[in-house]
Design a protein around this motif. Structure first.
Motif, short mmCIF file in Angstrom:
data_model
loop_
_atom_site.label_atom_id
_atom_site.label_comp_id
_atom_site.label_asym_id
_atom_site.label_seq_id
_atom_site.Cartn_x
_atom_site.Cartn_y
_atom_site.Cartn_z
N GLU A 80 0.91 -1.18 -0.03
CA GLU A 80 -0.10 0.00 0.09
C GLU A 80 1.03 1.23 -0.01
OE1 GLU A 80 -3.43 0.52 -0.15
OE2 GLU A 80 -3.27 -1.76 -0.98
N ALA A 81 1.86 1.16 0.73
CA ALA A 81 2.90 2.43 0.72
C ALA A 81 3.37 2.57 -0.57
CB ALA A 81 3.94 2.15 1.75
N ILE A 82 3.74 1.68 -1.15
CA ILE A 82 4.37 1.66 -2.58
C ILE A 82 3.41 2.16 -3.60
CG2 ILE A 82 5.51 0.64 -4.45
CD1 ILE A 82 6.85 -1.35 -2.26
N LYS A 83 2.08 1.71 -3.47
CA LYS A 83 1.07 2.21 -4.35
C LYS A 83 1.02 3.83 -4.11
CE LYS A 83 -1.55 -1.63 -4.18
NZ LYS A 83 -2.96 -2.25 -3.55
N ASN A 84 0.59 4.09 -2.75
CA ASN A 84 0.67 5.66 -2.69
C ASN A 84 1.79 6.37 -2.94
OD1 ASN A 84 -1.82 5.06 -1.13
ND2 ASN A 84 -1.09 5.01 0.82
N HIS A 85 2.88 6.13 -2.74
CA HIS A 85 3.97 6.72 -3.43
C HIS A 85 4.12 6.92 -4.79
CE1 HIS A 85 8.33 8.16 -3.36
NE2 HIS A 85 8.70 6.89 -4.28
N TYR A 86 3.64 5.60 -5.61
CA TYR A 86 3.65 5.78 -6.80
C TYR A 86 2.46 7.05 -7.21
CZ TYR A 86 6.87 2.80 -8.88
OH TYR A 86 8.24 2.14 -8.93
N ARG A 87 1.28 6.83 -6.57
CA ARG A 87 -0.04 7.73 -7.07
C ARG A 87 0.53 9.23 -6.57
NH1 ARG A 87 -3.64 4.88 -3.50
NH2 ARG A 87 -3.65 3.03 -4.85
N ARG A 88 1.00 9.44 -5.40
CA ARG A 88 1.34 10.65 -4.98
C ARG A 88 2.08 11.61 -6.17
NH1 ARG A 88 3.80 9.53 -0.41
NH2 ARG A 88 2.06 8.87 0.40
N HIS A 89 3.08 10.73 -6.64
CA HIS A 89 3.92 11.59 -7.40
C HIS A 89 3.73 11.21 -8.83
CE1 HIS A 89 6.46 12.54 -4.01
NE2 HIS A 89 6.32 11.34 -3.62
N LYS A 90 2.65 10.73 -9.13
CA LYS A 90 2.33 10.34 -10.39
C LYS A 90 3.31 9.66 -11.46
CE LYS A 90 -1.35 14.08 -11.10
NZ LYS A 90 -1.40 14.23 -9.44
N LEU A 91 3.81 8.28 -10.74
CA LEU A 91 5.03 7.85 -11.29
C LEU A 91 4.75 6.99 -12.36
CD1 LEU A 91 6.94 7.29 -7.95
CD2 LEU A 91 7.37 9.04 -9.73
#
Ligand SMILES: C[S@@+](CC[C@H](N)C(=O)[O-])C[C@H]1O[C@@H](n2cnc3c(N)ncnc32)[C@H](O)[C@@H]1O
Length: 363
Positions: A80-91
């Motif tokens: 979940e933390a990795i998904k949020n990180h990708y989402r937040r930074h539109k990676l």
């Protein structure tokens, strides 16, 4: 000498690891914030495999996962933390989705059936079991992005050989651990811990991609434990277990030699020892190292629960050495000793240091 293979108690019964690992679970809860931060501050989305250009597959390994459920909680929260990180930074480009492959590793004798049976049905990762010791290679070159390992690295790969050698100054007669032993015994434990941690780091150095992360939670000991009744060395628990075995030898349940040849392959390294080994390693940089707040940890509500926390992790080792017939009596005697020394259950006094360490694979 052969590497030891032992396992936490399997299944889901009253004496299973699955039902008696609240202490380890609370350690994960205590480090959750640090893992979230580690991912948002350090996860490099440009990490790729050398063998593939697939940027949307993240591989995670939980080393020493046991039977669950703690590992499922950890893997859920890391993904979940990795998904949020990708989402937040539109990676991730709009048409791509992140996929996760999680490798659950433990010793070959681990109860993987219980682990597989309880895999969360709505998990957002592909699951795979990887049997074998994490002291050696388990995965192909540069194939892991994130490694997690909690409450595992204090287990040694073997009992240091000198402590069972009658001709050595490190012979550990009349004890099953180094607490209160001559300094040579402690040094033999320390040397084994160093060799084991180095082997672990060197194997992971091959497997983790450049900039890949490793979050470790290492049970350790303070550099100095005050010699008063306000602080208790974490090894005292093993001393109570050892003296229960010695009492049993005295009444003829087993021989003294049998007890002398048994030692626990567990070492709570002083914090400075862990730090020195990590800093010496040339493959990983130490991004963070801090003790978790023990005040937030699960405290056993009574002596029986406390004894069960230890029984489920040590029973297999004890059976391998002494046979199963002595186990109930041993833990009854141990329970009695804990009743007589209840301070040992008090986490404010029992000075275990749960170290959170974040390592990054150098490029
Ligand atoms: C106390 S349990 C922790 C389990 C889980 N990580 C948790 O936090 O609940 C320690 C686990 O480490 C595993 N372990 C110890 N040495 C190991 C090794 N060399 N290779 C793989 N697993 C190991 C044990 O079998 C056991 O399942």
């Amino acid at each position: 000498m052969e590497n030891l293979s032992f396992a936490m108690n399997g299944g889901e019964g009253p004496r299973s690891y699955a039902l008696n690992s609240s202490f380890q679970r609370s350690a994960f809860e205590a480090q959750k914030r640090l893992i979230d931060e580690a991912i948002s501050e350090n996860l490099d989305p440009t990490m790729t495999f050398t063998s593939s250009s697939s940027k949307d597959l993240i591989t995670i390994a939980d080393l020493g996962c046991s039977t669950g459920p703690n590992t499922f909680i950890a893997m859920h929260s890391i993904t979940e933390a990795i998904k949020n990180h990708y989402r937040r930074h539109k990676l991730l480009p709009a048409h791509q989705t992140l996929e996760f492959q999680v490798f659950f590793n433990d010793q070959v004798s681990n109860d993987f059936n219980t682990l597989f049976k309880n895999l969360p049905p709505n998990r957002s990762y592909f699951a795979c079991g990887v049997p074998g010791s994490f002291r050696g290679r388990l995965f192909p070159n540069q194939s892991l992005h994130f490694v997690h390992s909690a409450s595992t690295l204090h287990w040694l790969s073997r009992v240091p050989k000198d402590i069972v050698d009658r001709s050595s100054s490190a012979w550990n007669k009349g004890r099953i651990h180094h607490t209160d032993a001559p300094k040579e015994v402690g040094e033999a434990y320390e040397a084994q811990f160093k060799e084991d941690l180095e082997n672990f780091l060197n194997a992971r150095a091959e497997e983790v991609v450049g900039n890949g992360l490793m979050a470790l939670q290492i049970p350790a000991a303070p550099d100095v434990v005050a010699d008063d009744n306000k602080e208790i060395d974490p090894g005292r628990v093993f001393e109570l277990l050892g003296s229960s075995l010695i009492d049993m030898a005295r009444v003829g349940i087993m021989t003294e030699e049998k007890v002398d040849s048994f030692n626990l392959p567990i070492f709570y390294s002083p914090v400075k020892g862990v730090k020195a080994i990590l800093e010496e390693n040339k493959y990983f940089s130490v991004e963070k190292m801090e003790p978790l707040n023990l005040e937030t940890f699960y405290a056993a509500p009574n002596v029986y629960t406390f004894v069960s926390l230890y029984r489920v992790v040590m029973e297999d080792l004890i059976k391998q050495h002494f046979g199963g017939a002595i186990v109930d009596e041993l833990f009854d005697r141990f329970t009695q000793k804990v009743v007589e020394f209840p301070d040992i259950m008090n986490l404010r006094k029992l000075k275990i240091v749960m170290l959170f360490v974040l390592l990054k694979r150098k490029l």
